[in-house]
Design a protein around this motif. Structure first.
Motif, PDB file in Angstrom:
ATOM      1  N   ILE A   1       0.850  -1.201   0.000  1.00  0.00           N
ATOM      2  CA  ILE A   1       0.000   0.000   0.000  1.00  0.00           C
ATOM      3  C   ILE A   1       0.882   1.246   0.000  1.00  0.00           C
ATOM      4  CG2 ILE A   1      -1.639   1.352   1.367  1.00  0.00           C
ATOM      5  CD1 ILE A   1      -2.829  -1.320   2.330  1.00  0.00           C
ATOM      6  N   SER A   2       1.892   1.248   0.867  1.00  0.00           N
ATOM      7  CA  SER A   2       2.794   2.395   0.975  1.00  0.00           C
ATOM      8  C   SER A   2       3.566   2.655  -0.301  1.00  0.00           C
ATOM      9  CB  SER A   2       3.782   2.178   2.138  1.00  0.00           C
ATOM     10  OG  SER A   2       3.097   2.114   3.373  1.00  0.00           O
ATOM     11  N   ALA A   3       3.759   1.603  -1.091  1.00  0.00           N
ATOM     12  CA  ALA A   3       4.493   1.759  -2.347  1.00  0.00           C
ATOM     13  C   ALA A   3       3.845   2.805  -3.247  1.00  0.00           C
ATOM     14  CB  ALA A   3       4.568   0.424  -3.080  1.00  0.00           C
ATOM     15  N   HIS A   4       2.541   3.012  -3.082  1.00  0.00           N
ATOM     16  CA  HIS A   4       1.814   3.981  -3.904  1.00  0.00           C
ATOM     17  C   HIS A   4       1.329   5.188  -3.111  1.00  0.00           C
ATOM     18  CE1 HIS A   4       1.709   1.093  -7.213  1.00  0.00           C
ATOM     19  NE2 HIS A   4       1.360   0.184  -6.333  1.00  0.00           N
ATOM     20  N   ALA A   5       1.033   4.983  -1.819  1.00  0.00           N
ATOM     21  CA  ALA A   5       0.419   6.049  -1.034  1.00  0.00           C
ATOM     22  C   ALA A   5       1.429   6.999  -0.396  1.00  0.00           C
ATOM     23  CB  ALA A   5      -0.462   5.447   0.057  1.00  0.00           C
ATOM     24  N   THR A   6       2.701   6.606  -0.364  1.00  0.00           N
ATOM     25  CA  THR A   6       3.734   7.462   0.205  1.00  0.00           C
ATOM     26  C   THR A   6       4.363   8.315  -0.898  1.00  0.00           C
ATOM     27  OG1 THR A   6       4.225   5.750   1.846  1.00  0.00           O
ATOM     28  CG2 THR A   6       5.861   7.490   1.559  1.00  0.00           C
ATOM     29  N   PRO A   7       4.392   9.640  -0.732  1.00  0.00           N
ATOM     30  CA  PRO A   7       4.915  10.530  -1.786  1.00  0.00           C
ATOM     31  C   PRO A   7       6.314  10.161  -2.273  1.00  0.00           C
ATOM     32  CG  PRO A   7       3.836  11.807  -0.073  1.00  0.00           C
ATOM     33  CD  PRO A   7       3.914  10.398   0.438  1.00  0.00           C
ATOM     34  N   LYS A   8       7.255   9.970  -1.338  1.00  0.00           N
ATOM     35  CA  LYS A   8       8.622   9.629  -1.701  1.00  0.00           C
ATOM     36  C   LYS A   8       9.089   8.459  -0.837  1.00  0.00           C
ATOM     37  CE  LYS A   8       9.950  14.305  -3.174  1.00  0.00           C
ATOM     38  NZ  LYS A   8      10.895  15.440  -2.939  1.00  0.00           N
ATOM     39  N   PRO A   9       8.660   7.245  -1.173  1.00  0.00           N
ATOM     40  CA  PRO A   9       9.053   6.090  -0.359  1.00  0.00           C
ATOM     41  C   PRO A   9      10.564   5.927  -0.329  1.00  0.00           C
ATOM     42  CG  PRO A   9       8.130   5.393  -2.460  1.00  0.00           C
ATOM     43  CD  PRO A   9       7.873   6.857  -2.351  1.00  0.00           C
ATOM     44  N   PRO A  10      11.140   5.621   0.843  1.00  0.00           N
ATOM     45  CA  PRO A  10      12.604   5.491   0.960  1.00  0.00           C
ATOM     46  C   PRO A  10      13.161   4.235   0.310  1.00  0.00           C
ATOM     47  CG  PRO A  10      11.547   4.879   3.012  1.00  0.00           C
ATOM     48  CD  PRO A  10      10.464   5.421   2.124  1.00  0.00           C
ATOM     49  N   PHE A  11      12.293   3.320  -0.086  1.00  0.00           N
ATOM     50  CA  PHE A  11      12.739   2.072  -0.701  1.00  0.00           C
ATOM     51  C   PHE A  11      11.654   1.592  -1.658  1.00  0.00           C
ATOM     52  CE2 PHE A  11      10.096   1.017   2.824  1.00  0.00           C
ATOM     53  CZ  PHE A  11       9.357  -0.073   2.402  1.00  0.00           C
ATOM     54  N   ASP A  12      12.025   0.632  -2.502  1.00  0.00           N
ATOM     55  CA  ASP A  12      11.093   0.024  -3.449  1.00  0.00           C
ATOM     56  C   ASP A  12      10.871  -1.419  -3.003  1.00  0.00           C
ATOM     57  OD1 ASP A  12      10.026  -1.440  -5.695  1.00  0.00           O
ATOM     58  OD2 ASP A  12      10.592   0.239  -6.985  1.00  0.00           O
ATOM     59  N   VAL A  13       9.646  -1.742  -2.638  1.00  0.00           N
ATOM     60  CA  VAL A  13       9.378  -3.075  -2.096  1.00  0.00           C
ATOM     61  C   VAL A  13       9.710  -4.181  -3.094  1.00  0.00           C
ATOM     62  CG1 VAL A  13       6.946  -3.095  -2.837  1.00  0.00           C
ATOM     63  CG2 VAL A  13       7.663  -4.468  -0.874  1.00  0.00           C
ATOM     64  N   LEU A  14       9.622  -3.902  -4.387  1.00  0.00           N
ATOM     65  CA  LEU A  14       9.921  -4.907  -5.403  1.00  0.00           C
ATOM     66  C   LEU A  14      11.398  -4.968  -5.767  1.00  0.00           C
ATOM     67  CD1 LEU A  14       6.903  -4.389  -7.853  1.00  0.00           C
ATOM     68  CD2 LEU A  14       7.183  -6.177  -6.113  1.00  0.00           C
ATOM     69  N   GLN A  15      12.106  -3.846  -5.599  1.00  0.00           N
ATOM     70  CA  GLN A  15      13.508  -3.787  -6.003  1.00  0.00           C
ATOM     71  C   GLN A  15      14.486  -3.941  -4.843  1.00  0.00           C
ATOM     72  OE1 GLN A  15      14.444  -3.696  -9.205  1.00  0.00           O
ATOM     73  NE2 GLN A  15      12.279  -3.694  -9.773  1.00  0.00           N
TER      74      GLN A  15
END
Length: 325
Positions: free
Chosen positions: A99-113
């Motif tokens: 959810i955070s992968a899309h809802a956070t403006p500038k996520p500190p990490f990429d859950v898939l990468q």
């Protein structure tokens, strides 16, 4: 000449490969920590501690549980993503990461990468309940009431951007209704708000809601998962009640840092599945959390996480949801 070049190449490569193989073969040679992105006492924390006790028997090393709450689990996930990819820092993550992968403006990490799914852990559905004063007894009646009273129904959740919040957004989107989201700090406060008639409905785990439902203080409308839950088998799914395709699962997954050697990922996955297949662990998960054990391969876990990222992206973009950093 070619043979000599090949020999020199292999001679240079062997020193690089030996430590890699040796590290994988001797893993673990020291305690392993599992980070939990939420406070002690919640489902991720309880499940992590339960598995930690069991898995350390097979791994032959202590497993330490470390709570790093904050930002819907993102703080612990970021620490894991930045940790050495050696299998000594793991993460008990859940659906909030996708959810955070899309809802956070500038996520500190990429859950898939930046994270490597080691294996699915548990499936944890949510239940939709309404206050007793609301004149609805089924999903059909709830949708009809919501359409007749646009924007007047409100629903409580355990926090902005949670699976509980997004369940309400998905229902609104699929049913074509408008409801107001009211976030609370935790499940207890959300339940009390509905009991006090301050809010109209709530999505929460079946186990947390079952006592109030059985006492007649809350009315169960349906569960969010694709199949009924054994905690309350009499309650239909929202999908079978009219919202075909509705499927929200507050799943839990064990992650490692991306780049962790395949042999280590498979070793941890093997121990994880061994524990999840134990009858007493299955019973504990069900009795304590209303969750069902979910053994899987790393590839299956990776595919599920990727599918969840895509699903929640569509919902979040449609609802215009954005979390605070």
């Amino acid at each position: 000449m070619i043979s000599r070049i090949a020999a020199l190449f292999l001679a240079a490569l062997v020193p690089l490969l030996v430590p890699f193989g040796a590290a994988a073969q001797t893993y673990p040679s020291k305690p392993v920590r599992i980070l939990v992105g939420f406070s002690p006492g919640g489902a991720p924390d309880i499940i992590a501690r339960m598995l930690g006790v069991k898995m350390q028997e097979g791994l032959g090393q202590s497993i330490l549980i470390e709570n790093r709450p904050g930002a819907s689990g993102n703080v612990a996930a970021d620490v894991t993503a930045r940790s050495p990819a050696d299998g000594y820092t793991l993460l008990m993550g859940n659906v909030s990461l996708t959810i955070s992968a899309h809802a956070t403006p500038k996520p500190p990490f990429d859950v898939l990468q930046d994270l490597e799914p080691v294996g699915m852990v548990a499936s944890l559905p949510l239940m939709l309940v309404v206050r007793t004063g609301l004149p609805v007894n089924s999903l059909k009646e709830l949708v009809e009431h919501a359409k007749a009273n646009p924007g007047k129904l409100n629903y409580a959740s355990v926090g902005h951007g949670s699976a509980h919040h997004l369940s309400g957004e998905l229902l609104s989107s699929m049913a074509g209704v408008s409801m107001v989201h009211v976030p609370y700090k935790g499940g207890g406060a959300a339940i009390q708000a509905v009991l006090a008639q301050e809010t109209d409905l709530l999505f929460l785990t079946p186990l947390a809601l079952a006592p109030q439902v059985r006492a007649g203080k809350l009315r169960a409308i349906g569960v969010t998962s694709a199949k009924r839950t054994s905690v309350a088998p009499e309650v239909p799914t929202l999908a079978e009640s009219g919202l075909a395709g509705f499927d929200v699962d507050n799943w839990h997954t064990l992650f490692a840092a991306r780049g962790t050697p395949r042999e280590i990922v498979e070793r941890v996955n093997g121990e994880l599945n061994k524990v999840l297949n134990q009858p007493d662990v299955k019973q504990q998960l069900l009795a304590q959390q209303g969750a069902e054990a979910w053994p899987s391969t790393p590839a299956e876990a990776r595919a599920h996480v990727r599918a969840e990222v895509e699903k929640w992206g569509k919902i979040i973009r449609g609802a215009g949801i954005q979390l605070q950093q």
